[in-house]
Design a protein around this motif. Structure first.
Motif, short mmCIF file in Angstrom:
data_model
loop_
_atom_site.label_atom_id
_atom_site.label_comp_id
_atom_site.label_asym_id
_atom_site.label_seq_id
_atom_site.Cartn_x
_atom_site.Cartn_y
_atom_site.Cartn_z
N LEU A 174 -1.84 29.79 58.74
CA LEU A 174 -1.36 29.01 59.88
C LEU A 174 -1.15 27.55 59.48
O LEU A 174 -0.19 26.91 59.92
N VAL A 175 -2.05 27.03 58.66
CA VAL A 175 -1.88 25.65 58.19
C VAL A 175 -0.59 25.52 57.39
O VAL A 175 0.15 24.53 57.52
N ASP A 176 -0.30 26.52 56.56
CA ASP A 176 0.95 26.51 55.80
C ASP A 176 2.16 26.52 56.72
O ASP A 176 3.17 25.84 56.47
N GLU A 177 2.11 27.31 57.80
CA GLU A 177 3.21 27.35 58.76
C GLU A 177 3.43 25.97 59.38
O GLU A 177 4.57 25.51 59.52
N LEU A 178 2.34 25.31 59.75
CA LEU A 178 2.44 23.98 60.34
C LEU A 178 3.08 23.00 59.36
O LEU A 178 4.01 22.26 59.72
N LEU A 179 2.60 23.00 58.13
CA LEU A 179 3.13 22.06 57.14
C LEU A 179 4.58 22.39 56.78
O LEU A 179 5.38 21.49 56.52
N ALA A 180 4.94 23.67 56.81
CA ALA A 180 6.34 24.05 56.56
C ALA A 180 7.24 23.52 57.65
O ALA A 180 8.36 23.08 57.39
N GLY A 181 6.76 23.55 58.89
CA GLY A 181 7.55 23.00 59.99
C GLY A 181 7.79 21.52 59.80
O GLY A 181 8.90 21.01 60.03
N ILE A 182 6.76 20.80 59.38
CA ILE A 182 6.91 19.37 59.12
C ILE A 182 7.87 19.14 57.96
O ILE A 182 8.72 18.24 58.00
N ALA A 183 7.77 19.98 56.93
CA ALA A 183 8.67 19.85 55.77
C ALA A 183 10.11 20.16 56.15
O ALA A 183 11.05 19.64 55.51
N MET A 184 10.34 20.97 57.19
CA MET A 184 11.71 21.27 57.61
C MET A 184 12.46 20.00 58.00
O MET A 184 13.68 19.93 57.85
N ASP A 185 11.74 18.99 58.49
CA ASP A 185 12.40 17.74 58.88
C ASP A 185 12.98 16.99 57.68
O ASP A 185 13.80 16.08 57.86
N LEU A 186 12.55 17.34 56.48
CA LEU A 186 13.09 16.69 55.28
C LEU A 186 14.50 17.19 54.97
O LEU A 186 15.28 16.47 54.34
#
Length: 323
Positions: free
Chosen positions: A129-141
């Protein structure tokens, strides 16, 4: 990904997003100022109080241990997001942050990560779940446009619904609560998107689905230019109705949370939902007026929220409008 309502959509795995971040070399820890665990949690509390007064108010309704963990979760999300939004080198900053977060022990000079690591261990929060959260943040890049609401749902799931799924594990819940938490997360993020259209446009971002812009005969250039005419107002009414439907669909899930967390989550949801009413009251001016509730307005809503939670516990799952 859990509860993905668009099976025809090919979703890029979270690990793939994280793998695109640049490699980093982490510095040694020789001369770093050390934070105690208590100091680290105080930093998270201060971040929460400063950046989200609604969330801070809602967490006051939790028992102390759960409140501290929720503040650590908020501070972790906020700091991660700020690295992408305001850091001069966002990709490297986020990569370094993730590498620190994945270490067995966080750096001694990173209070948010110290408190977050303690909460992750204490409440057994899943790394996936933490990876999913960080992936969502990385999507903004890499992603500044979403063609469809199906695509936007994936982003909202990662940056908001996952926060709900993590929160459930801190607060405690009965079986069946996850689907409601996912809907609430999408509702909250869609509210955030509608409030911040002007701010995002100044960064060159449009989160509103492009299919919705076409539906109301609006171009991307007009959104970036801040056009607020009958077409834009119609678009906003459409998106607000969509968010309202998600709030209503998620409301019964509050009853599935541990009793000592129900009021806090209900308050967080309904206080944030109140932003939609402010957007309407501002005549959909999301360009020069930031929709928000004053402290007095939030406090005035609390008795109504308490009554709604009591009704929900008695089986009344209706969510009427807040005056």
């Amino acid at each position: 990904m859990e509860a993905q309502p668009y099976p025809q959509l090919i979703v890029r795995p979270a690990r793939d997003y994280l793998a695109t971040l640049p490699p980093v070399e982490l510095p040694g820890s020789a001369a770093m100022p050390a934070y105690s665990l208590a100091q680290a949690y105080r930093v998270c509390r201060d971040i929460t109080r400063h950046h989200s007064k609604s969330f801070f108010l809602a967490t006051r309704l939790l028992p102390r241990a759960k409140r501290m963990a929720m503040e650590a979760l908020y501070a972790f999300c906020r700091t991660s997001d700020d690295l992408v939004d305001i850091h001069p080198d966002p990709a490297n900053a986020l990569a370094r942050w993730i590498a620190w977060q994945q270490q067995s022990a966080p750096p001694a000079d990173q209070p948010v990560l110290i408190a977050w690591a303690d909460s992750v261990t204490r409440y057994r929060l899943p790394p996936t779940l933490v990876d999913e959260l960080l992936a969502g943040i990385a999507m903004d890049l890499t992603t500044q446009r979403y063609e469809s609401f199906a695509e936007l749902w994936v982003y909202c799931y990662r940056v908001a619904s996952v926060v709900g799924l993590l929160s459930m594990r801190i607060i405690g819940s009965a079986p069946g609560a996850e689907a409601y938490a996912i809907r609430l997360g999408v509702a909250l993020q869609l509210t955030n998107i509608l409030r911040d259209i002007g701010e995002d446009a100044r960064r060159g971002r449009i989160y509103l689905p492009l299919e919705d812009l076409r539906r109301f005969a609006l171009s991307q250039a007009e959104v970036l230019a801040g056009v607020r005419d009958h077409r834009f107002r119609a678009l906003m009414r459409f998106e607000i109705a969509r968010a309202e439907a998600l709030y209503r669909a998620s409301w019964p899930g509050i009853a599935l949370l541990h009793r000592d967390g129900q009021l806090a989550v209900a308050a967080a949801a309904l206080l944030y939902r109140g932003i939609l009413r402010k957007i309407i009251a501002n005549d959909y001016n999301v360009w020069t007026r930031r929709a928000h509730l004053s402290t007095a307005e939030k406090l005035a809503m609390l008795p109504s929220i308490i009554r709604r939670v009591y009704r929900l516990r008695r089986g009344d799952v209706r969510l009427d409008d807040i005056a």
